[in-house]
Design a protein around this motif. Structure first.
Motif, PDB file in Angstrom:
ATOM      1  N   GLY A 130       1.820  14.248  27.950  1.00 41.14           N
ATOM      2  CA  GLY A 130       2.123  14.893  29.229  1.00 41.14           C
ATOM      3  C   GLY A 130       1.874  13.931  30.383  1.00 41.14           C
ATOM      4  O   GLY A 130       2.683  13.819  31.316  1.00 41.14           O
ATOM      5  N   LEU A 131       0.773  13.206  30.260  1.00 43.02           N
ATOM      6  CA  LEU A 131       0.421  12.245  31.300  1.00 43.02           C
ATOM      7  C   LEU A 131       1.472  11.124  31.392  1.00 43.02           C
ATOM      8  O   LEU A 131       1.887  10.715  32.477  1.00 43.02           O
ATOM      9  CB  LEU A 131      -0.958  11.667  30.970  1.00 43.02           C
ATOM     10  CG  LEU A 131      -1.623  10.754  31.959  1.00 43.02           C
ATOM     11  CD1 LEU A 131      -3.119  11.052  31.993  1.00 43.02           C
ATOM     12  CD2 LEU A 131      -1.420   9.299  31.578  1.00 43.02           C
ATOM     13  N   VAL A 132       1.942  10.650  30.237  1.00 47.12           N
ATOM     14  CA  VAL A 132       2.938   9.569  30.225  1.00 47.12           C
ATOM     15  C   VAL A 132       4.243  10.035  30.873  1.00 47.12           C
ATOM     16  O   VAL A 132       4.853   9.307  31.669  1.00 47.12           O
ATOM     17  CB  VAL A 132       3.219   9.084  28.783  1.00 47.12           C
ATOM     18  CG1 VAL A 132       4.331   8.047  28.770  1.00 47.12           C
ATOM     19  CG2 VAL A 132       1.967   8.510  28.165  1.00 47.12           C
ATOM     20  N   ALA A 133       4.661  11.255  30.541  1.00 44.09           N
ATOM     21  CA  ALA A 133       5.896  11.790  31.115  1.00 44.09           C
ATOM     22  C   ALA A 133       5.776  11.839  32.641  1.00 44.09           C
ATOM     23  O   ALA A 133       6.711  11.503  33.372  1.00 44.09           O
ATOM     24  CB  ALA A 133       6.175  13.176  30.545  1.00 44.09           C
ATOM     25  N   ASP A 134       4.601  12.224  33.096  1.00 41.31           N
ATOM     26  CA  ASP A 134       4.295  12.297  34.526  1.00 41.31           C
ATOM     27  C   ASP A 134       4.368  10.925  35.201  1.00 41.31           C
ATOM     28  O   ASP A 134       4.980  10.759  36.259  1.00 41.31           O
ATOM     29  CB  ASP A 134       2.855  12.813  34.632  1.00 41.31           C
ATOM     30  CG  ASP A 134       2.700  13.846  35.685  1.00 41.31           C
ATOM     31  OD1 ASP A 134       3.553  14.754  35.716  1.00 41.31           O
ATOM     32  OD2 ASP A 134       1.724  13.730  36.461  1.00 41.31           O
ATOM     33  N   VAL A 135       3.752   9.951  34.545  1.00 40.35           N
ATOM     34  CA  VAL A 135       3.731   8.587  35.089  1.00 40.35           C
ATOM     35  C   VAL A 135       5.161   8.041  35.153  1.00 40.35           C
ATOM     36  O   VAL A 135       5.576   7.458  36.153  1.00 40.35           O
ATOM     37  CB  VAL A 135       2.837   7.655  34.228  1.00 40.35           C
ATOM     38  CG1 VAL A 135       3.003   6.194  34.629  1.00 40.35           C
ATOM     39  CG2 VAL A 135       1.373   8.073  34.341  1.00 40.35           C
ATOM     40  N   ALA A 136       5.937   8.251  34.079  1.00 39.02           N
ATOM     41  CA  ALA A 136       7.318   7.736  34.030  1.00 39.02           C
ATOM     42  C   ALA A 136       8.134   8.345  35.168  1.00 39.02           C
ATOM     43  O   ALA A 136       8.880   7.631  35.858  1.00 39.02           O
ATOM     44  CB  ALA A 136       7.946   8.065  32.684  1.00 39.02           C
TER      45      ALA A 136
END
Ligand code: HPA
Length: 272
Positions: A166-172
């Motif tokens: 979830g965090l990676v999707a947010d960062v991307a």
């Protein structure tokens, strides 16, 4: 010497060399080693300096550990990994993961170059690994269980942390980087797949194919390390496009996407 003692020895060496040991580590896949070059205050160790550490012979894998900082966060970057297709045992393939876990690393980011099976993908996109299929015909936990590392029958229902995904999707999204997600199928290689195999893996639910990551992810979960997996789709898998697969294309695409890849990794580490 016991496998445990080999790991303990390497860990002891690194504990002294890196003091204090970062709690985040990144394994950099083929052609993706540049992330390590950008670390601040780097401490560089060649794998050959670390007791018992297996050395990879693959072009595009530097074979060194770099500890340094991204923003305020200290991180270990492993540039180069041992692959099963090189003839390494599964203990050697997962040695680095074991050492990191033994050192107290809590988050492991596994990156790799992979072939795109999902026909919506194109070469150069990044894919967040949601789950994997182990098609290596072997499990790295086969053999006597080392209870000091983990349980005999570890749960694999969430190998790749949903929270971290979830965090990676947010960062991307935050940096405007397109990010696919999907299932990675791990094979032993070293030959690339046939078009019939790729069609079969597509039917089984795989989106990308590669020759690493799965054993490391299994061993990391055995040690209860939180895992993230990111594939760089360096080429479309066999038979998707009317052209043969060559390792040069893998390296070239990995080089082409390094800007986005590094920005994503830095963004993730900054938010851990
Ligand atoms: N197949 C397997 N491994 C790979 C590929 C592929 O197409 N591309 C990069 N690693």
């Amino acid at each position: 010497m016991l496998h445990y003692d080999h790991i303990d020895q390497a860990s002891g060496f690194l504990r002294k060399a890196l003091d204090p040991v970062p709690d985040v580590a990144v394994v950099l896949g083929s052609g993706l080693g540049d992330f390590a070059e950008g670390l601040a205050d780097p401490k560089v160790l060649a794998y050959a300096q670390i007791p018992n550490w297996p050395v990879s012979s693959v072009v595009g894998h530097a074979g060194r550990l770099v500890a340094g900082r991204v923003g305020g966060r200290r991180v270990i970057a492993l540039s180069g990994r041992a692959h099963f297709y090189e003839g390494h045992t599964m203990d050697a393939v997962t040695f680095a993961t074991r050492v990191l876990g033994h050192l107290g690393v809590k988050t492991l980011i596994l990156t790799n170059a992979a072939g795109g099976i999902n026909t919506r993908f194109s070469s150069g996109v990044l894919m967040l690994i949601d789950d994997h299929i182990n098609f290596m015909g072997i499990n790295p936990l086969v053999g006597t269980n080392e209870d000091r590392f983990g349980v005999r029958f570890p749960d694999m229902s969430e190998v790749y942390s949903a929270r971290l995904r979830g965090l990676v999707a947010d960062v991307a999204q935050g940096i405007g980087l397109p990010l696919e997600h999907g299932v990675y199928v791990g094979l032993d290689g070293p030959s690339y797949e046939t078009p019939a195999e790729i069609r079969a893996f597509r039917m089984l639910g795989a989106d990308a194919v590669g020759m690493s990551t799965v054993p490391e992810a299994i061993v990391a979960r055995h040690m209860r390390i939180d895992v993230l997996g990111i594939s760089c789709i360096t080429n479309m898998a066999a038979g998707v496009l009317p052209q043969p697969l060559v390792h040069d294309e893998v390296m070239e695409t990995a080089r082409r996407v390094r800007g986005g890849f590094i920005a994503l990794l830095e963004g993730i580490i900054g938010r851990l």
